[in-house]
Each structure stands twice: as C-alpha cells, then as structure tokens.
Design an enzyme around this catalytic site. Structure first.
Site, PDB file in Angstrom:
ATOM      1  N   CYS A  30      36.169  42.749  41.191  1.00 13.23           N
ATOM      2  CA  CYS A  30      36.687  42.039  40.012  1.00 13.23           C
ATOM      3  C   CYS A  30      37.859  42.782  39.379  1.00 13.23           C
ATOM      4  CB  CYS A  30      35.566  41.752  39.018  1.00 13.23           C
ATOM      5  SG  CYS A  30      36.011  40.417  37.859  1.00 13.23           S
ATOM      6  N   GLU A  71      27.682  40.177  43.569  1.00 15.77           N
ATOM      7  CA  GLU A  71      26.472  40.943  43.246  1.00 15.77           C
ATOM      8  C   GLU A  71      25.669  40.343  42.101  1.00 15.77           C
ATOM      9  OE1 GLU A  71      29.358  42.418  40.173  1.00 15.77           O
ATOM     10  OE2 GLU A  71      29.455  41.680  42.245  1.00 15.77           O
ATOM     11  N   HIS A  83      32.189  38.071  41.793  1.00 11.64           N
ATOM     12  CA  HIS A  83      31.004  38.873  41.488  1.00 11.64           C
ATOM     13  C   HIS A  83      29.853  38.449  42.402  1.00 11.64           C
ATOM     14  CE1 HIS A  83      32.129  41.317  38.035  1.00 11.64           C
ATOM     15  NE2 HIS A  83      32.782  40.278  37.537  1.00 11.64           N
TER      16      HIS A  83
END
Length: 305
Positions: A142, A237, A235
């Site tokens: 990011c 994750e 993102h």
C-alpha cells in the site's frame, strides 16, 4: 510448518483459536533447521491487528519462518500500548547489522501527504536502501509500495477524486510468473486508499515490470530487480472485517465515505461480508515466500548482499 514467533505475542493465541499452528521461540529452538528470517516494518496504526493478519498468511506454507518486528525511532504510535512496542519491536538502529531472507513493509496512514513531508521520511528511505543490501526479497504494501516506487524509481502518486474502497477484480498480465502460481484468471483484492500510481508511469521505467492491474482499481502488483522487490498497492492481508471496521469508523466520525464496493452481501451491511480474496492472499504470500525468498536466499545468511 509453523511460524517461530516471539514468546507471548498476542497473535499466537488469536491464531491458535483459528487452528493455525504457531510456535513460540522456546519450542522452536529445539528444532534443527534454519528457519527463514522475515522482518516486518509495521507502520499501520493498529499494530496488533496487522501483526495477526500477516502472521496468518505467513503460516500457510511448509516452511519454518522466524518473524521479527522493526520500528522506527522518529515516530511513536498512538494506538498500540507502549508495553507491546517495548516487548516485541526493535529499533532499526539495533537491527541494521542483521541480514534477513525477507522483509515486509506495511502501509501507513500518511498517503495524502507529500512523501518528503512525512515526519519519518528520511529514516524510512534509509531502511529502504538498507533492505537492498541486507534482505533477499522485500514486499512493499500500500503506502509503502507507493513510497518505494517513488524513492527508487521516481514514480509519482496522484490523489483520487474519492477513496478507492472495496474489493476489486484483478488479472495477471504475466500469468506464468511464479508469483501467480495457482491463481485463477480473475482474483479479488481489498483496496483502501486515497491515492494511486498509474500504469503509464510504471511502463516508462525499464527496471519495473507491471504484473497485475484492475480495470476499476488500477495498478496492483509491480516487481523489480528479478523479484527482490514487490510493490503491492492493495491490502491482500486484510481480515474479513477490516473494511467493515474502517467504514463504520468513518461513518461515526461523519467523514465522507461510501460503502465499500463488492464487499457486503447484496450491498447490505446488515447481511455481513462475503469473503472473496482469502485464497488469493494465501497464494500471494506463499508464492513470495517459496519462489522469491526460500529458493533465492543463500543458506549462509551472511552471504545476502
């Protein structure tokens, strides 16, 4: 294989509840194997949440991984107990002589500021430079992806008219690249950002390879130096409820925020979240660990350079 984590790290108990196998340092020292050494520079405000998200994904491989957490001196987090930072995080200055097989640098809530105005810009770019000689492969996520692309390659970022917020379909531009092993033709990624980098700027830099993009959310994955650097604008994750928490937080503050796209069942927050990115996230991190860390790093870690 399990992850080797610092004793008493909160993520250990949280992930055991999900039946994910992790071990603390005490148990891991009894195994005769050199684990991969991964260092995480966690710039996100909710550090325990981010730790848990990353550990969850790094645990899903047959490799043993030893994780360390790095912090910077020029910024004091406001949303994480100081006791947690003292127990589990180490200043970069105390780690600069170490070598690591892999590194992950997270996003940060500073994306709307010019890079040079970020209070810790000098320190973090020093870490970026250090990683090139002390880490086999680094994953920039990011804001860190935008910052790395700007610092190393002069790629600018641009403000968006409204927040890129939701789950978006992506495609691989080089489907045979090892980072995409096992991926479907279309895969989904969470995005939550106010700025972007653009494909035309990426394509003007011969050292960069654009690997994945989305018609809706733009550039997603860029690589350089033969896989020693990956820049991930989304993102992957994120846990299932992260965007929900961000949405409700901003609503509560009266901020202008639209509902995250392609996220809630029937676009109705009351019906809950439809998770469509978990498989891709596990593959992304597993492929990175396997093909660009484990298979590229020397057995003698001091030979990394």
């Amino acid at each position: 294989m399990p992850l080797k984590l610092p004793d008493r790290l909160p993520a250990i108990e949280l992930l055991k509840q999900e039946n994910i196998f992790v071990m603390d340092t005490t148990r891991a020292t009894g195994q005769d194997i050199r684990p991969l050494r991964i260092v995480v520079l966690n710039l996100m405000p909710l550090k325990i949440t981010t730790e848990t998200d990353l550990v969850r994904l790094l645990s899903n491989t047959p490799l043993q991984v030893e994780i360390s957490f790095m912090k910077i001196k020029s910024h004091t987090p406001k949303n994480t107990p100081i006791e947690h930072m003292k127990a589990f995080y180490t200043d970069f200055e105390l780690m600069r002589d170490e070598k690591y097989d892999g590194m992950i640098i997270t996003g940060a809530p500073v994306e709307q500021m010019p890079f040079e105005e970020v209070g810790y810009w000098d320190e973090i770019t020093e870490i970026f430079d250090w990683a090139r000689t002390h880490v086999t492969s680094t994953l920039y996520i990011c804001w860190a992806a935008q910052a790395g692309l700007y610092h190393f390659y002069g790629v600018p970022k641009y403000p968006l008219p409204q927040k890129m917020f939701g789950i978006f379909p992506h495609r691989a531009l080089q489907p045979l690249h090892p980072i995409f092993r096992g991926f479907d033709d279309v895969f989904y990624v969470p995005h939550s950002r106010h700025t972007e980098v653009r494909r035309e700027d990426i394509l003007q830099v011969p050292a960069l390879t654009l690997l994945s993009e989305s018609e809706e959310s733009g550039v997603y994955l860029v690589t350089a130096r033969g896989g020693r650097e990956f820049f991930v604008t989304g993102h992957s994750e994120y846990s299932p409820l992260t965007l929900d928490g961000e949405y409700r937080r901003d609503l509560g503050k009266g901020l202008p925020i639209e509902m995250p796209r392609n996220y809630y069942v029937d676009n109705d927050p009351a019906k809950g979240v439809r998770v469509t990115w978990r498989a891709h996230a596990n593959l992304l991190f597993s492929n990175w660990l396997n093909y660009f860390v484990y298979q590229e790093t020397p057995y003698n870690i001091e030979e990394i350079g």
